[in-house]
Design a protein around this motif. Sequence first.
Motif, PDB file in Angstrom:
ATOM      1  N   UNK A   1       0.813  -1.216   0.000  1.00  0.00           N
ATOM      2  CA  UNK A   1       0.000   0.000   0.000  1.00  0.00           C
ATOM      3  C   UNK A   1       0.853   1.276   0.000  1.00  0.00           C
ATOM      4  N   UNK A   2       2.161   1.140  -0.176  1.00  0.00           N
ATOM      5  CA  UNK A   2       3.057   2.306  -0.142  1.00  0.00           C
ATOM      6  C   UNK A   2       2.656   3.353  -1.184  1.00  0.00           C
ATOM      7  N   UNK A   3       2.379   2.910  -2.393  1.00  0.00           N
ATOM      8  CA  UNK A   3       2.021   3.867  -3.456  1.00  0.00           C
ATOM      9  C   UNK A   3       0.761   4.652  -3.086  1.00  0.00           C
ATOM     10  N   UNK A   4      -0.232   3.941  -2.536  1.00  0.00           N
ATOM     11  CA  UNK A   4      -1.482   4.621  -2.162  1.00  0.00           C
ATOM     12  C   UNK A   4      -1.235   5.636  -1.058  1.00  0.00           C
ATOM     13  N   UNK A   5      -0.409   5.290  -0.068  1.00  0.00           N
ATOM     14  CA  UNK A   5      -0.099   6.207   1.040  1.00  0.00           C
ATOM     15  C   UNK A   5       0.644   7.438   0.510  1.00  0.00           C
TER      16      UNK A   5
ATOM     17  N   UNK B   1      -1.538  14.376  -2.118  1.00  0.00           N
ATOM     18  CA  UNK B   1      -2.851  15.034  -2.203  1.00  0.00           C
ATOM     19  C   UNK B   1      -3.048  15.996  -1.027  1.00  0.00           C
ATOM     20  N   UNK B   2      -2.605  15.581   0.149  1.00  0.00           N
ATOM     21  CA  UNK B   2      -2.712  16.449   1.339  1.00  0.00           C
ATOM     22  C   UNK B   2      -1.826  17.672   1.174  1.00  0.00           C
TER      23      UNK B   2
ATOM     24  N   UNK C   1      -9.229  17.886   9.636  1.00  0.00           N
ATOM     25  CA  UNK C   1     -10.693  18.056   9.727  1.00  0.00           C
ATOM     26  C   UNK C   1     -11.355  18.314   8.381  1.00  0.00           C
ATOM     27  N   UNK C   2     -10.578  18.346   7.287  1.00  0.00           N
ATOM     28  CA  UNK C   2     -11.160  18.569   5.954  1.00  0.00           C
ATOM     29  C   UNK C   2     -11.736  17.248   5.418  1.00  0.00           C
ATOM     30  N   UNK C   3     -12.751  16.777   6.033  1.00  0.00           N
ATOM     31  CA  UNK C   3     -13.279  15.435   5.719  1.00  0.00           C
ATOM     32  C   UNK C   3     -13.906  15.348   4.335  1.00  0.00           C
ATOM     33  N   UNK C   4     -14.492  16.449   3.868  1.00  0.00           N
ATOM     34  CA  UNK C   4     -15.172  16.371   2.573  1.00  0.00           C
ATOM     35  C   UNK C   4     -14.175  16.113   1.440  1.00  0.00           C
ATOM     36  N   UNK C   5     -13.037  16.805   1.455  1.00  0.00           N
ATOM     37  CA  UNK C   5     -12.016  16.589   0.418  1.00  0.00           C
ATOM     38  C   UNK C   5     -11.387  15.189   0.558  1.00  0.00           C
ATOM     39  N   UNK C   6     -11.245  14.785   1.816  1.00  0.00           N
ATOM     40  CA  UNK C   6     -10.710  13.416   2.022  1.00  0.00           C
ATOM     41  C   UNK C   6     -11.682  12.387   1.451  1.00  0.00           C
ATOM     42  N   UNK C   7     -13.023  12.611   1.667  1.00  0.00           N
ATOM     43  CA  UNK C   7     -14.040  11.703   1.122  1.00  0.00           C
ATOM     44  C   UNK C   7     -13.919  11.628  -0.401  1.00  0.00           C
ATOM     45  N   UNK C   8     -13.710  12.753  -1.032  1.00  0.00           N
ATOM     46  CA  UNK C   8     -13.618  12.772  -2.505  1.00  0.00           C
ATOM     47  C   UNK C   8     -12.478  11.896  -2.982  1.00  0.00           C
ATOM     48  N   UNK C   9     -11.306  12.051  -2.342  1.00  0.00           N
ATOM     49  CA  UNK C   9     -10.137  11.263  -2.772  1.00  0.00           C
ATOM     50  C   UNK C   9     -10.342   9.771  -2.486  1.00  0.00           C
TER      51      UNK C   9
ATOM     52  N   UNK D   1     -12.708   8.215  -4.970  1.00  0.00           N
ATOM     53  CA  UNK D   1     -12.046   8.119  -6.289  1.00  0.00           C
ATOM     54  C   UNK D   1     -11.127   6.915  -6.361  1.00  0.00           C
ATOM     55  N   UNK D   2     -10.417   6.636  -5.283  1.00  0.00           N
ATOM     56  CA  UNK D   2      -9.496   5.483  -5.251  1.00  0.00           C
ATOM     57  C   UNK D   2     -10.203   4.170  -4.905  1.00  0.00           C
ATOM     58  N   UNK D   3     -11.486   4.281  -4.456  1.00  0.00           N
ATOM     59  CA  UNK D   3     -12.261   3.068  -4.122  1.00  0.00           C
ATOM     60  C   UNK D   3     -11.546   2.216  -3.058  1.00  0.00           C
ATOM     61  N   UNK D   4     -11.195   2.856  -1.952  1.00  0.00           N
ATOM     62  CA  UNK D   4     -10.485   2.179  -0.865  1.00  0.00           C
ATOM     63  C   UNK D   4     -11.518   1.610   0.120  1.00  0.00           C
ATOM     64  N   UNK D   5     -11.325   0.383   0.539  1.00  0.00           N
ATOM     65  CA  UNK D   5     -12.299  -0.293   1.392  1.00  0.00           C
ATOM     66  C   UNK D   5     -12.355   0.316   2.797  1.00  0.00           C
ATOM     67  N   UNK D   6     -11.205   0.422   3.450  1.00  0.00           N
ATOM     68  CA  UNK D   6     -11.159   0.974   4.801  1.00  0.00           C
ATOM     69  C   UNK D   6     -10.116   2.103   4.846  1.00  0.00           C
ATOM     70  N   UNK D   7     -10.541   3.227   5.431  1.00  0.00           N
ATOM     71  CA  UNK D   7      -9.672   4.405   5.475  1.00  0.00           C
ATOM     72  C   UNK D   7     -10.011   5.179   6.740  1.00  0.00           C
TER      73      UNK D   7
END
Length: 420
Positions: free
Chosen positions: A41-45, A51-52, A60-68, A71-77
């Motif tokens: 998962x290194x590349x994803x991290x 992106x950050x 606390x910018x949860x909305x932008x985090x939700x968008x990313x 987009x990446x279709x990550x199961x658990x974050x």
Amino acid sequence: MIYRMVKDLVIGVAIFCILNWGSMSALQKYFLASGYLYDVERDTIEQFQEYVNENRLKVTDTQKIWTWVEEKNIREFVISRGKTVYFDNVYRDDIFPGAIQKNVSRFLYQINFLDGQAQLYIYDGCADKYYDIIAWVSAIISIAICLMIFGNELQEEIKVIQYLQKKVERIGKGNLEDAVSIVSADEIGQLASGIDFMRNQLLDQKKTEEKMKQAQDELVLGMAHDLRTPLTGLFSYLEIIRKLEEEGKQALEYVTKSLDKAEQLRSVSEQLFEFFLVSNESDTEMEESETVQSAFEDYLSEFCVFLQCNGFCVDTEGLSWQPVMVRMNTDFFGRIMNNLISNIEKYADKQAPVTLKIVYTATHIELHFQNRIITPNPYVKGTGIGLKNIELMMKQMEGSSEVVITEDTYSIRLNFPIVR
């Protein structure tokens, strides 16, 4: 079988849980120690960190985090600081302030936000295939062990059934001596018990048939003797009568002797007929219970009168009547008395009294008949068909008989149960 299936199923489930949980724990420890998940998962991290940085995001910018994340279709974050959770993609709404992260066994990575560092837990399902393999292998091993245990137990039952089959074949061939030695509380144990009971019944029946055959052989041989002796004498006397008639001489003496022999033959044939008649009577009809005096007095009186008319003296001092009840078959008892009278006429000494008495016990009454045997003793041992008839008739009346013969004394006891 149901009990064993449930038991083996529980064992299989327990083995599956142990194998699956143990293997997954070991695999997770391996991932943690080897850094496998971090490498995957290194590349994803790194992409998320870029992106950050580019968007100068705070934790606390949860909305932008939700968008990313979508987009990446990550199961658990999950993003947290210490035990405080700031973002979790499982929840669509904002996480309320102060939410606590309960699971502390995850693989956490440091992410630099504008307002400071935070820990990231990310999982995109790369280890699921290994967990699936572990689950399938654990299931296969558990099912195999479960089937092996059940098959082994079933094989034991099959061996028992094969053992019973061999025992039944041996019983069918007439081997009844070997016991069926299976003791258990299940249906096979009940079947084995039933087969062994059948074997014992057949063994008892076989022994009874052997005894009956032996008794029948003895009866036939004895009857041949009893019939042959007077028949030989009869032919001899008839031959003498024929010769005397040819010579014109009187043959009255031998005619009388011939009649005596014919009478002996008639007596034996009647006794034989009586034996088969009584032995084939399966259900004896008993009269209503009555007192001893009412049941026996008339028969014993006739017995005494008949013997006295034929020159015998009868001692009845031992007769006494007590208020006890008995049951009998009058036809059988009449035949018994006739047999006793016939024996006394043939073999009793008229110079000595015939003793008649009644003995009372707690459960039975006993009729005792005793006489002295005439000298020289005319008794010739044969079938004893008369005594067999008495014994058989007493048995049919639920009683018994006992005969004691000494050098000069003949005694017979008839035992009748007392009716309560």
